[in-house]
Design a protein around this motif. Structure first.
Motif, PDB file in Angstrom:
ATOM      1  N   ALA A 139      24.435 -26.196  -2.747  1.00 39.07           N
ATOM      2  CA  ALA A 139      25.404 -25.916  -1.688  1.00 39.07           C
ATOM      3  C   ALA A 139      25.699 -24.417  -1.645  1.00 39.07           C
ATOM      4  O   ALA A 139      25.691 -23.744  -2.689  1.00 39.07           O
ATOM      5  CB  ALA A 139      26.689 -26.701  -1.928  1.00 39.07           C
ATOM      6  N   ASP A 140      25.969 -23.907  -0.456  1.00 40.00           N
ATOM      7  CA  ASP A 140      26.260 -22.478  -0.319  1.00 40.00           C
ATOM      8  C   ASP A 140      27.415 -22.064  -1.223  1.00 40.00           C
ATOM      9  O   ASP A 140      27.383 -20.992  -1.843  1.00 40.00           O
ATOM     10  CB  ASP A 140      26.599 -22.140   1.136  1.00 40.00           C
ATOM     11  N   ALA A 141      28.423 -22.910  -1.316  1.00 42.33           N
ATOM     12  CA  ALA A 141      29.607 -22.568  -2.104  1.00 42.33           C
ATOM     13  C   ALA A 141      29.314 -22.481  -3.598  1.00 42.33           C
ATOM     14  O   ALA A 141      30.082 -21.875  -4.351  1.00 42.33           O
ATOM     15  CB  ALA A 141      30.710 -23.594  -1.854  1.00 42.33           C
ATOM     16  N   ALA A 142      28.206 -23.089  -4.033  1.00 39.13           N
ATOM     17  CA  ALA A 142      27.869 -23.089  -5.459  1.00 39.13           C
ATOM     18  C   ALA A 142      26.984 -21.925  -5.872  1.00 39.13           C
ATOM     19  O   ALA A 142      26.668 -21.765  -7.051  1.00 39.13           O
ATOM     20  CB  ALA A 142      27.184 -24.405  -5.824  1.00 39.13           C
ATOM     21  N   LEU A 143      26.569 -21.100  -4.912  1.00 45.07           N
ATOM     22  CA  LEU A 143      25.667 -19.995  -5.226  1.00 45.07           C
ATOM     23  C   LEU A 143      26.425 -18.859  -5.906  1.00 45.07           C
ATOM     24  O   LEU A 143      27.557 -18.537  -5.529  1.00 45.07           O
ATOM     25  CB  LEU A 143      25.012 -19.466  -3.942  1.00 45.07           C
ATOM     26  N   PRO A 144      25.804 -18.216  -6.898  1.00 45.51           N
ATOM     27  CA  PRO A 144      26.465 -17.105  -7.572  1.00 45.51           C
ATOM     28  C   PRO A 144      26.372 -15.822  -6.743  1.00 45.51           C
ATOM     29  O   PRO A 144      25.497 -15.694  -5.882  1.00 45.51           O
ATOM     30  CB  PRO A 144      25.643 -16.961  -8.861  1.00 45.51           C
ATOM     31  N   PRO A 145      27.255 -14.868  -6.981  1.00 46.66           N
ATOM     32  CA  PRO A 145      27.124 -13.578  -6.296  1.00 46.66           C
ATOM     33  C   PRO A 145      25.861 -12.863  -6.773  1.00 46.66           C
ATOM     34  O   PRO A 145      25.397 -13.084  -7.892  1.00 46.66           O
ATOM     35  CB  PRO A 145      28.391 -12.818  -6.718  1.00 46.66           C
ATOM     36  N   ALA A 146      25.285 -12.050  -5.902  1.00 44.55           N
ATOM     37  CA  ALA A 146      24.040 -11.363  -6.247  1.00 44.55           C
ATOM     38  C   ALA A 146      24.021  -9.993  -5.572  1.00 44.55           C
ATOM     39  O   ALA A 146      24.883  -9.663  -4.757  1.00 44.55           O
ATOM     40  CB  ALA A 146      22.839 -12.196  -5.809  1.00 44.55           C
ATOM     41  N   ASP A 147      23.022  -9.200  -5.934  1.00 47.74           N
ATOM     42  CA  ASP A 147      22.871  -7.878  -5.330  1.00 47.74           C
ATOM     43  C   ASP A 147      22.177  -7.948  -3.982  1.00 47.74           C
ATOM     44  O   ASP A 147      22.350  -7.055  -3.143  1.00 47.74           O
ATOM     45  CB  ASP A 147      22.050  -6.969  -6.255  1.00 47.74           C
ATOM     46  N   ALA A 148      21.358  -9.000  -3.784  1.00 47.27           N
ATOM     47  CA  ALA A 148      20.596  -9.100  -2.543  1.00 47.27           C
ATOM     48  C   ALA A 148      20.133 -10.533  -2.333  1.00 47.27           C
ATOM     49  O   ALA A 148      20.049 -11.327  -3.274  1.00 47.27           O
ATOM     50  CB  ALA A 148      19.389  -8.164  -2.565  1.00 47.27           C
TER      51      ALA A 148
ATOM     52  N   PRO B 214      25.229  -8.256  -0.310  1.00 43.58           N
ATOM     53  CA  PRO B 214      25.358  -7.333   0.822  1.00 43.58           C
ATOM     54  C   PRO B 214      24.054  -7.015   1.542  1.00 43.58           C
ATOM     55  O   PRO B 214      24.068  -6.542   2.674  1.00 43.58           O
ATOM     56  CB  PRO B 214      25.923  -6.072   0.163  1.00 43.58           C
ATOM     57  N   VAL B 215      22.915  -7.262   0.886  1.00 46.26           N
ATOM     58  CA  VAL B 215      21.613  -6.855   1.423  1.00 46.26           C
ATOM     59  C   VAL B 215      20.751  -8.085   1.651  1.00 46.26           C
ATOM     60  O   VAL B 215      20.740  -9.018   0.838  1.00 46.26           O
ATOM     61  CB  VAL B 215      20.898  -5.884   0.455  1.00 46.26           C
ATOM     62  N   LEU B 216      20.012  -8.079   2.755  1.00 43.09           N
ATOM     63  CA  LEU B 216      19.097  -9.176   3.061  1.00 43.09           C
ATOM     64  C   LEU B 216      17.682  -8.604   3.182  1.00 43.09           C
ATOM     65  O   LEU B 216      17.391  -7.842   4.109  1.00 43.09           O
ATOM     66  CB  LEU B 216      19.508  -9.856   4.370  1.00 43.09           C
ATOM     67  N   VAL B 217      16.819  -8.946   2.217  1.00 44.15           N
ATOM     68  CA  VAL B 217      15.436  -8.471   2.199  1.00 44.15           C
ATOM     69  C   VAL B 217      14.549  -9.528   2.842  1.00 44.15           C
ATOM     70  O   VAL B 217      14.555 -10.694   2.420  1.00 44.15           O
ATOM     71  CB  VAL B 217      14.955  -8.190   0.758  1.00 44.15           C
ATOM     72  N   LEU B 218      13.794  -9.127   3.844  1.00 40.83           N
ATOM     73  CA  LEU B 218      12.868 -10.017   4.543  1.00 40.83           C
ATOM     74  C   LEU B 218      11.456  -9.610   4.150  1.00 40.83           C
ATOM     75  O   LEU B 218      11.027  -8.484   4.410  1.00 40.83           O
ATOM     76  CB  LEU B 218      13.060  -9.909   6.048  1.00 40.83           C
ATOM     77  N   SER B 219      10.727 -10.517   3.493  1.00 44.19           N
ATOM     78  CA  SER B 219       9.446 -10.164   2.884  1.00 44.19           C
ATOM     79  C   SER B 219       8.292 -10.946   3.487  1.00 44.19           C
ATOM     80  O   SER B 219       8.290 -12.180   3.472  1.00 44.19           O
ATOM     81  CB  SER B 219       9.501 -10.416   1.368  1.00 44.19           C
TER      82      SER B 219
END
Length: 254
Positions: free
Chosen positions: A71-80, A122-127
């Motif tokens: 679930a989205d609410a269960a995701l940990p904070p991250a750098d990207a 804060p950052v969204l990397v599209l690969s």
């Protein structure tokens, strides 16, 4: 050619069946009749087995259950957040600008947009690079979609040169290190997640998997839906077998 590139075509059930059939011919010429008959039978049964929806579901589940839905609410904070290219969908699907729209429920791009809007990274990397020289990169295609879902240009980082999962990981990791980022929320298909997560961890990143677009199809108890061969099931089986070939190649290339 890397080991993964060599094994990937052989993972397709029909291709392996042809290889077995090709091996049966010299065996027959050498009068190894039992060996030739065994190879010919395997050449027939191997693709037939993987064309069964029940078989496709089984092998798909062995991969997808390694990383259950989160679930989205269960995701940990991250750098990207990192999203891998593939199956973005029709451009018109994103026109409404709602990442929670029902038709986008299995979209990895929409999932990434929802996570970004929560403020988990804060950052969204599209690969993803271009599949053809005259086509836009997968990263550019995803960027066009994710902008419609309210993610601003300032939050986007495009990695447009990769042609494989290993390159996705290495090139994304390089871009992230330049920004001092190490912890990532990795978004890709549930089937692809085991190999993708392993490659990103090998590239030196801390990975929290965010699986999307499950490929398990329910037969709902219908015998025909589970045991009648279909081309769709054969393709799904082939994708799962390709993932196992990639995982094997990773182990052997250490």
């Amino acid at each position: 050619m890397s080991l993964a590139q060599f094994l990937a075509p052989l993972a397709a059930p029909f291709n392996l069946g042809l290889c077995l059939l090709a091996l049966a011919a010299p065996a027959l010429l050498l009068r190894w009749r039992k060996c030739a008959a065994g190879l010919a039978l395997a050449a027939l049964l191997w693709p037939l087995w993987w064309s069964l929806p029940q078989a496709a579901n089984w092998i798909t589940a062995t991969l997808e259950r390694r990383h259950p839905p989160v679930a989205d609410a269960a995701l940990p904070p991250a750098d990207a957040i990192v999203v891998l290219g593939g199956g973005t969908g029709l451009d018109a699907w994103f026109d409404a600008g709602d990442p929670r729209a029902e038709r986008l429920a299995t979209s990895r791009v929409a999932r990434a947009a929802r996570v970004w809007h929560r403020g988990d990274a804060p950052v969204l990397v599209l690969s993803g690079g271009a599949r053809r020289a005259d086509a836009p990169s997968e990263a550019a295609t995803m960027a066009q979609a994710v902008r419609k879902l309210g993610v601003p240009e300032t939050a986007l980082v495009l990695e447009e040169d990769s042609r494989s999962t290993r390159e996705n990981a290495r090139r994304s990791a390089q871009l992230l290190r330049e920004r001092g980022a190490r912890r990532v929320l990795l978004v890709t298909s549930a089937m692809h997640m085991p190999r993708a997560a392993a490659q990103f961890e090998r590239a030196g990143l801390q990975v929290a998997p965010v699986p999307a677009d499950s490929e398990i199809v329910s037969g709902k108890g219908d015998w025909g839906a589970r045991w009648v061969p279909t081309r769709t099931a054969l393709r799904r089986s082939g994708r799962a077998l390709k993932e196992y070939a990639g995982l094997l190649a990773m182990r052997l290339e250490r």
